[in-house]
Motif scaffolding. Structure first.
Motif, PDB file in Angstrom:
ATOM      1  N   LEU A  50      -4.720   1.849   6.538  1.00 42.41           N
ATOM      2  CA  LEU A  50      -4.276   0.456   6.387  1.00 42.41           C
ATOM      3  C   LEU A  50      -3.492  -0.011   7.606  1.00 42.41           C
ATOM      4  CD1 LEU A  50      -3.091   0.291   2.666  1.00 42.41           C
ATOM      5  CD2 LEU A  50      -5.224  -0.593   3.638  1.00 42.41           C
ATOM      6  N   LEU A  51      -2.614   0.838   8.118  1.00 43.40           N
ATOM      7  CA  LEU A  51      -1.820   0.503   9.296  1.00 43.40           C
ATOM      8  C   LEU A  51      -2.728   0.250  10.493  1.00 43.40           C
ATOM      9  CD1 LEU A  51       0.903   0.181  10.741  1.00 43.40           C
ATOM     10  CD2 LEU A  51       0.922   2.662  11.063  1.00 43.40           C
ATOM     11  N   GLU A  52      -3.733   1.106  10.690  1.00 42.39           N
ATOM     12  CA  GLU A  52      -4.663   0.911  11.803  1.00 42.39           C
ATOM     13  C   GLU A  52      -5.449  -0.391  11.657  1.00 42.39           C
ATOM     14  OE1 GLU A  52      -6.976   4.522  11.773  1.00 42.39           O
ATOM     15  OE2 GLU A  52      -5.294   5.715  12.547  1.00 42.39           O
ATOM     16  N   ARG A  53      -5.891  -0.696  10.447  1.00 45.37           N
ATOM     17  CA  ARG A  53      -6.618  -1.947  10.214  1.00 45.37           C
ATOM     18  C   ARG A  53      -5.706  -3.154  10.453  1.00 45.37           C
ATOM     19  NH1 ARG A  53      -9.544  -2.805   4.907  1.00 45.37           N
ATOM     20  NH2 ARG A  53     -10.145  -4.647   6.047  1.00 45.37           N
ATOM     21  N   PHE A  54      -4.465  -3.066   9.976  1.00 44.91           N
ATOM     22  CA  PHE A  54      -3.510  -4.153  10.162  1.00 44.91           C
ATOM     23  C   PHE A  54      -3.252  -4.361  11.653  1.00 44.91           C
ATOM     24  CE2 PHE A  54       1.063  -5.624  10.072  1.00 44.91           C
ATOM     25  CZ  PHE A  54       0.796  -6.898   9.597  1.00 44.91           C
ATOM     26  N   GLU A  55      -3.063  -3.273  12.373  1.00 44.33           N
ATOM     27  CA  GLU A  55      -2.803  -3.360  13.809  1.00 44.33           C
ATOM     28  C   GLU A  55      -3.995  -3.977  14.545  1.00 44.33           C
ATOM     29  OE1 GLU A  55      -0.867  -0.641  17.340  1.00 44.33           O
ATOM     30  OE2 GLU A  55      -1.603   0.350  15.540  1.00 44.33           O
ATOM     31  N   LEU A  87      -3.519  -8.772  -6.002  1.00 45.09           N
ATOM     32  CA  LEU A  87      -2.227  -8.628  -6.677  1.00 45.09           C
ATOM     33  C   LEU A  87      -2.021  -7.190  -7.136  1.00 45.09           C
ATOM     34  CD1 LEU A  87       0.386  -9.847  -7.760  1.00 45.09           C
ATOM     35  CD2 LEU A  87      -0.853 -10.416  -9.864  1.00 45.09           C
ATOM     36  N   ARG A  88      -3.031  -6.602  -7.761  1.00 45.60           N
ATOM     37  CA  ARG A  88      -2.894  -5.216  -8.233  1.00 45.60           C
ATOM     38  C   ARG A  88      -2.689  -4.260  -7.067  1.00 45.60           C
ATOM     39  NH1 ARG A  88      -6.937  -6.839 -12.059  1.00 45.60           N
ATOM     40  NH2 ARG A  88      -8.536  -5.927 -10.733  1.00 45.60           N
ATOM     41  N   PHE A  89      -3.369  -4.513  -5.945  1.00 44.03           N
ATOM     42  CA  PHE A  89      -3.151  -3.640  -4.795  1.00 44.03           C
ATOM     43  C   PHE A  89      -1.723  -3.763  -4.290  1.00 44.03           C
ATOM     44  CE2 PHE A  89      -2.817  -2.714  -0.322  1.00 44.03           C
ATOM     45  CZ  PHE A  89      -3.127  -1.370  -0.365  1.00 44.03           C
ATOM     46  N   ARG A  90      -1.202  -4.977  -4.224  1.00 43.25           N
ATOM     47  CA  ARG A  90       0.186  -5.152  -3.779  1.00 43.25           C
ATOM     48  C   ARG A  90       1.148  -4.432  -4.724  1.00 43.25           C
ATOM     49  NH1 ARG A  90      -2.375  -9.004  -1.099  1.00 43.25           N
ATOM     50  NH2 ARG A  90      -1.409 -10.061   0.665  1.00 43.25           N
ATOM     51  N   GLN A  91       0.842  -4.456  -6.011  1.00 45.94           N
ATOM     52  CA  GLN A  91       1.678  -3.729  -6.963  1.00 45.94           C
ATOM     53  C   GLN A  91       1.642  -2.234  -6.663  1.00 45.94           C
ATOM     54  OE1 GLN A  91      -0.267  -5.353 -10.430  1.00 45.94           O
ATOM     55  NE2 GLN A  91       1.378  -6.838 -10.778  1.00 45.94           N
ATOM     56  N   ALA A  92       0.451  -1.690  -6.438  1.00 48.01           N
ATOM     57  CA  ALA A  92       0.327  -0.263  -6.110  1.00 48.01           C
ATOM     58  C   ALA A  92       1.008   0.043  -4.781  1.00 48.01           C
ATOM     59  CB  ALA A  92      -1.144   0.140  -6.066  1.00 48.01           C
ATOM     60  N   PHE A  93       0.866  -0.856  -3.803  1.00 50.55           N
ATOM     61  CA  PHE A  93       1.495  -0.636  -2.503  1.00 50.55           C
ATOM     62  C   PHE A  93       3.016  -0.540  -2.643  1.00 50.55           C
ATOM     63  CE2 PHE A  93       3.512  -2.228   1.375  1.00 50.55           C
ATOM     64  CZ  PHE A  93       3.034  -1.294   2.288  1.00 50.55           C
ATOM     65  N   PHE A  94       3.600  -1.405  -3.461  1.00 52.84           N
ATOM     66  CA  PHE A  94       5.056  -1.340  -3.623  1.00 52.84           C
ATOM     67  C   PHE A  94       5.477  -0.124  -4.442  1.00 52.84           C
ATOM     68  CE2 PHE A  94       5.015  -5.495  -1.757  1.00 52.84           C
ATOM     69  CZ  PHE A  94       6.102  -5.374  -0.902  1.00 52.84           C
ATOM     70  N   GLU A  95       4.594   0.367  -5.297  1.00 48.96           N
ATOM     71  CA  GLU A  95       4.890   1.634  -5.966  1.00 48.96           C
ATOM     72  C   GLU A  95       4.903   2.772  -4.938  1.00 48.96           C
ATOM     73  OE1 GLU A  95       2.939   0.575 -10.319  1.00 48.96           O
ATOM     74  OE2 GLU A  95       1.689   1.518  -8.791  1.00 48.96           O
ATOM     75  N   ILE A  96       3.941   2.751  -4.032  1.00 47.79           N
ATOM     76  CA  ILE A  96       3.922   3.759  -2.961  1.00 47.79           C
ATOM     77  C   ILE A  96       5.148   3.583  -2.072  1.00 47.79           C
ATOM     78  CG2 ILE A  96       2.724   4.534  -0.879  1.00 47.79           C
ATOM     79  CD1 ILE A  96       0.086   3.699  -2.286  1.00 47.79           C
ATOM     80  N   ARG A  97       5.445   2.337  -1.720  1.00 49.44           N
ATOM     81  CA  ARG A  97       6.594   2.045  -0.851  1.00 49.44           C
ATOM     82  C   ARG A  97       7.888   2.579  -1.471  1.00 49.44           C
ATOM     83  NH1 ARG A  97       7.068  -1.924   3.427  1.00 49.44           N
ATOM     84  NH2 ARG A  97       9.212  -2.557   3.657  1.00 49.44           N
ATOM     85  N   SER A  98       7.985   2.522  -2.802  1.00 48.85           N
ATOM     86  CA  SER A  98       9.202   3.015  -3.465  1.00 48.85           C
ATOM     87  C   SER A  98       9.339   4.530  -3.350  1.00 48.85           C
ATOM     88  CB  SER A  98       9.214   2.593  -4.939  1.00 48.85           C
ATOM     89  OG  SER A  98       8.280   3.350  -5.687  1.00 48.85           O
ATOM     90  N   ASP A 108       7.525   7.277   7.198  1.00 49.65           N
ATOM     91  CA  ASP A 108       7.180   7.062   8.606  1.00 49.65           C
ATOM     92  C   ASP A 108       6.089   5.997   8.760  1.00 49.65           C
ATOM     93  OD1 ASP A 108       9.064   8.970   9.207  1.00 49.65           O
ATOM     94  OD2 ASP A 108       7.606  10.541   9.708  1.00 49.65           O
ATOM     95  N   LEU A 109       5.082   6.029   7.905  1.00 44.14           N
ATOM     96  CA  LEU A 109       3.994   5.047   7.999  1.00 44.14           C
ATOM     97  C   LEU A 109       4.449   3.652   7.593  1.00 44.14           C
ATOM     98  CD1 LEU A 109       1.137   7.324   6.723  1.00 44.14           C
ATOM     99  CD2 LEU A 109       1.303   6.312   9.008  1.00 44.14           C
ATOM    100  N   ILE A 110       5.264   3.568   6.571  1.00 47.44           N
ATOM    101  CA  ILE A 110       5.784   2.263   6.159  1.00 47.44           C
ATOM    102  C   ILE A 110       6.725   1.709   7.219  1.00 47.44           C
ATOM    103  CG2 ILE A 110       7.270   1.115   4.455  1.00 47.44           C
ATOM    104  CD1 ILE A 110       5.795   2.937   2.357  1.00 47.44           C
ATOM    105  N   GLU A 111       7.516   2.574   7.817  1.00 45.34           N
ATOM    106  CA  GLU A 111       8.393   2.154   8.911  1.00 45.34           C
ATOM    107  C   GLU A 111       7.558   1.639  10.091  1.00 45.34           C
ATOM    108  OE1 GLU A 111      12.415   3.859  10.767  1.00 45.34           O
ATOM    109  OE2 GLU A 111      10.685   5.190  11.061  1.00 45.34           O
ATOM    110  N   GLN A 112       6.477   2.339  10.428  1.00 46.04           N
ATOM    111  CA  GLN A 112       5.596   1.880  11.509  1.00 46.04           C
ATOM    112  C   GLN A 112       5.005   0.511  11.178  1.00 46.04           C
ATOM    113  OE1 GLN A 112       2.494   4.660  12.579  1.00 46.04           O
ATOM    114  NE2 GLN A 112       3.926   6.365  12.591  1.00 46.04           N
TER     115      GLN A 112
END
Length: 189
Positions: A50-55, A87-98, A108-112
């Motif tokens: 995801l980070l590579e795609r975003f970049e 919306l569901r993906f954002r929910q899962a992403f914030f679960e991962i972020r937590s 490290d990946l979220i910080e990047q």
């Protein structure tokens, strides 16, 4: 990666398992275990993807008009229309972020990712100030504020399952940009 995305949308982070990913995958469970030790290993690779795609997307979009680029960044983070999967993906992403305080790899990946977004917001605001399109502001502090509002809105909207909050705060961010970045430069033209 697409199977992981679909499984996260369907089950959320806590209930996503290798088996639920395999159910979305047209290959064998053994193939996933050949490449990944466990769910966290797979999700770490997914975050990296995801980070590579975003970049890549950010780099493609950062060369145009500063105002349009800034609005494009807001649209990428807070789209005007948010479908159920988004919306569901954002929910899962914030679960991962937590989980970041407990997982060095996630952290490290979220910080990047956060650093990339912060840097790009700062760069586009600097370009706007230098070109005279934006009024003279501290690009880093302004970017930090916009970044915090975007992430806060995403987190609140995902947590509360509230698309109206996304829509409303998206409008507020765009008004902030118009009033606080364009106001003075427009008045002097």
């Amino acid at each position: 990666m697409h199977a992981t995305y679909r499984a996260l949308c369907e089950h959320g982070y806590p209930d996503t398992t290798i088996s639920s990913i395999v159910a979305e995958f047209d290959k064998s469970k053994g193939l996933l275990y050949y490449h990944y030790e466990d769910k966290d290993d797979l999700l770490t690779d997914f975050l990296r993807y995801l980070l590579e795609r975003f970049e890549t997307k950010i780099n493609e979009e950062m060369t145009g008009d500063p105002y349009e680029t800034l609005v494009g960044l807001v649209d990428r983070i807070l789209p005007e229309q948010l479908d159920d999967d988004q919306l569901r993906f954002r929910q899962a992403f914030f679960e991962i972020r937590s989980q970041a305080p407990h997982s060095t790899a996630y952290h490290d990946l979220i910080e990047q990712n956060d650093q990339l977004l912060q840097s790009e917001l700062t760069n586009v605001i600097e370009r706007g100030v230098e070109s005279g399109q934006f009024r003279s502001v501290d690009p880093e502090r302004t970017a930090d504020f916009i970044h915090s509002v975007l992430i806060g809105t995403m987190e609140r909207g995902a947590t509360l399952d509230d698309r109206e909050l996304y829509r409303r705060n998206r409008q507020h961010v765009l008004r902030y940009i118009d009033r606080h970045l364009l106001e003075e430069s427009s008045a002097t033209e």
